[in-house]
Design a protein around this motif. Sequence first.
Motif, mmCIF file in Angstrom:
data_model
loop_
_atom_site.group_PDB
_atom_site.id
_atom_site.type_symbol
_atom_site.label_atom_id
_atom_site.label_comp_id
_atom_site.label_asym_id
_atom_site.label_seq_id
_atom_site.Cartn_x
_atom_site.Cartn_y
_atom_site.Cartn_z
ATOM 1 N N LEU A 312 0.806 -1.214 0.000
ATOM 2 C CA LEU A 312 0.000 0.000 0.000
ATOM 3 C C LEU A 312 0.846 1.275 0.000
ATOM 4 N N VAL A 313 2.157 1.128 0.108
ATOM 5 C CA VAL A 313 3.059 2.285 0.057
ATOM 6 C C VAL A 313 3.284 2.644 -1.414
ATOM 7 N N THR A 314 2.986 3.892 -1.758
ATOM 8 C CA THR A 314 3.075 4.340 -3.148
ATOM 9 C C THR A 314 4.128 5.434 -3.284
ATOM 10 N N THR A 315 4.230 5.975 -4.484
ATOM 11 C CA THR A 315 5.178 7.073 -4.730
ATOM 12 C C THR A 315 4.789 8.329 -3.961
ATOM 13 N N ASP A 316 3.565 8.391 -3.485
ATOM 14 C CA ASP A 316 3.171 9.534 -2.671
ATOM 15 C C ASP A 316 3.951 9.598 -1.356
ATOM 16 N N SER A 317 4.547 8.499 -0.970
ATOM 17 C CA SER A 317 5.323 8.476 0.279
ATOM 18 C C SER A 317 6.620 9.264 0.150
ATOM 19 N N PHE A 318 7.101 9.526 -1.094
ATOM 20 C CA PHE A 318 8.382 10.215 -1.280
ATOM 21 C C PHE A 318 8.354 11.614 -0.663
ATOM 22 N N SER A 319 7.281 12.326 -0.910
ATOM 23 C CA SER A 319 7.177 13.689 -0.366
ATOM 24 C C SER A 319 7.103 13.675 1.153
ATOM 25 N N VAL A 320 6.494 12.616 1.710
ATOM 26 C CA VAL A 320 6.428 12.482 3.167
ATOM 27 C C VAL A 320 7.801 12.169 3.733
ATOM 28 N N LEU A 321 8.540 11.270 3.084
ATOM 29 C CA LEU A 321 9.855 10.863 3.554
ATOM 30 C C LEU A 321 10.883 11.983 3.445
ATOM 31 N N ASP A 323 10.616 14.813 4.550
ATOM 32 C CA ASP A 323 10.618 15.550 5.810
ATOM 33 C C ASP A 323 11.650 14.998 6.793
ATOM 34 N N LEU A 324 12.146 13.811 6.498
ATOM 35 C CA LEU A 324 13.172 13.206 7.363
ATOM 36 C C LEU A 324 14.549 13.678 6.886
ATOM 37 N N SER A 325 14.996 14.772 7.434
ATOM 38 C CA SER A 325 16.257 15.373 6.980
ATOM 39 C C SER A 325 17.476 14.537 7.344
ATOM 40 N N SER A 326 17.332 13.663 8.323
ATOM 41 C CA SER A 326 18.476 12.833 8.763
ATOM 42 C C SER A 326 18.456 11.436 8.152
ATOM 43 N N LEU A 327 17.537 11.153 7.247
ATOM 44 C CA LEU A 327 17.412 9.807 6.692
ATOM 45 C C LEU A 327 18.645 9.438 5.878
ATOM 46 N N ARG A 328 19.251 8.282 6.244
ATOM 47 C CA ARG A 328 20.447 7.785 5.552
ATOM 48 C C ARG A 328 20.193 6.460 4.830
ATOM 49 N N HIS A 329 19.325 5.643 5.381
ATOM 50 C CA HIS A 329 19.080 4.305 4.821
ATOM 51 C C HIS A 329 17.573 4.091 4.706
ATOM 52 N N LEU A 330 17.138 3.662 3.503
ATOM 53 C CA LEU A 330 15.710 3.473 3.244
ATOM 54 C C LEU A 330 15.487 2.151 2.532
ATOM 55 N N GLY A 331 14.501 1.378 3.035
ATOM 56 C CA GLY A 331 14.158 0.100 2.426
ATOM 57 C C GLY A 331 12.745 0.112 1.871
ATOM 58 N N LEU A 332 12.628 -0.092 0.545
ATOM 59 C CA LEU A 332 11.323 -0.145 -0.122
ATOM 60 C C LEU A 332 11.211 -1.400 -0.995
ATOM 61 N N SER A 333 11.897 -2.444 -0.623
ATOM 62 C CA SER A 333 11.887 -3.670 -1.419
ATOM 63 C C SER A 333 10.486 -4.266 -1.490
#
Length: 412
Positions: A312-321, A323-333
């Motif tokens: 249920l996670v779509t490309t709309d999540s990119f704009s939400v993510l 906001d995480l200025s410290s994000l270094r590692h992301l898993g969307l497999s």
Amino acid sequence: MADERPFQELSENLEGSLCRPQRTKWKRRPSCSGGLDTENTPNELIQQWSPPHKKLLISAKGKENEENVFVLARRPRKRKESSAGLCWDSLPDELLLGILSRLSLQDLLRTSRVCKRWHRLAFDESLWHGVDLVGKAQLDAELGQVLSAGALRLRCPHTCIGQPGFKSTEKLRVQHLDLSNCTVETSVLEDILLRCRHLQNLSLEGLVLSDSIIHSLAQNTEFVRLNLCGCSGFSPESLAEMLKSCTRIEEMNVSWCDFNNLHVQAIANNIPSSVTQLNISGYRQNLTMEDVKAIVKRCPNLTNLDLSDSVLVTTDSFSVLQDLSSLRHLGLSRCYQIHPASLIDFEKFLNLQTLEVFGLIQDSYLPILCKSLPHIQINTQPFSTVARPTSSSRKDRTLWGMHCRLVYKHCF
């Protein structure tokens, strides 16, 4: 003839004086009259020149001692041992503890059977800071003995645990505990965790838990890392209660648990703001975009986030993510609602270092994507390390980066 008599009388007088019996305080000397061997022995001079003898104390008080006289004597004093021959018993506890701290686990257990003092010292809590029992197939009373000895760190994953056999109800000192994928009854696990109040790092990966266990975990307010990957058996309410109580958690792994949408909502709405690494993958249709927004809002300092296997996670999540200025590692497999072509948008994530999108792009397209995103490493970590005690890439015996000195070694 008249001249010889004075010499004869002098000779007789001298012989008589030498042969006269001498009285002493101890015993009567035998008469030497008629004996030729002692006729010239000056006994009086020998006694006069000899050193004085010690007097024996003779007690004859009371009627019962009139016939049997007994002698009181002193025992000889023991000679003081020289410094070159010190025995183990004369060593202070501090020095013996320093020696025991150099022994292996097996030698330390053998030493504990020498005597009561060594048994007490061998199980001093200062010697049991870190214990690694990997390789011990069955743990029963040994587990209770190690934990009761004051172990701060215990590593025993993939072990069959029976009855620990605790001998008291005292709380345990353990702070870092790895019971991942153990074979253990839920009631035994409840008994162990009920005694824990100082846990900082805990891994219960793959175990069947209960609401009672989750309530016990809520009493450990010093949690830093919590790994519940693949767990089951507890309600959303107890999960929410625990998250409200443990406000210092920094890493949490709740991936692939037997959760429904209520469990996921309990996490999204109660997760502490202190969390910087979160693995909440594996929930397919139970993790919604609303849950993602709630997580990002509650945890603005996330550096590692894994949302894999959530369809249920779509490309709309990119704009939400973003906001995480410290994000270094992301898993969307295997988030199949995300189109491969949209991954180019991650060029806007300037601080992102690694991106896991297994199952979204073909191998032939991967080099093109890597060239378009040169500052990001793509598909380099197939397994998550969030809150796990030991990384799959490491072969040492560390426990969340901490060394365990006492190591079990199987004797073949």
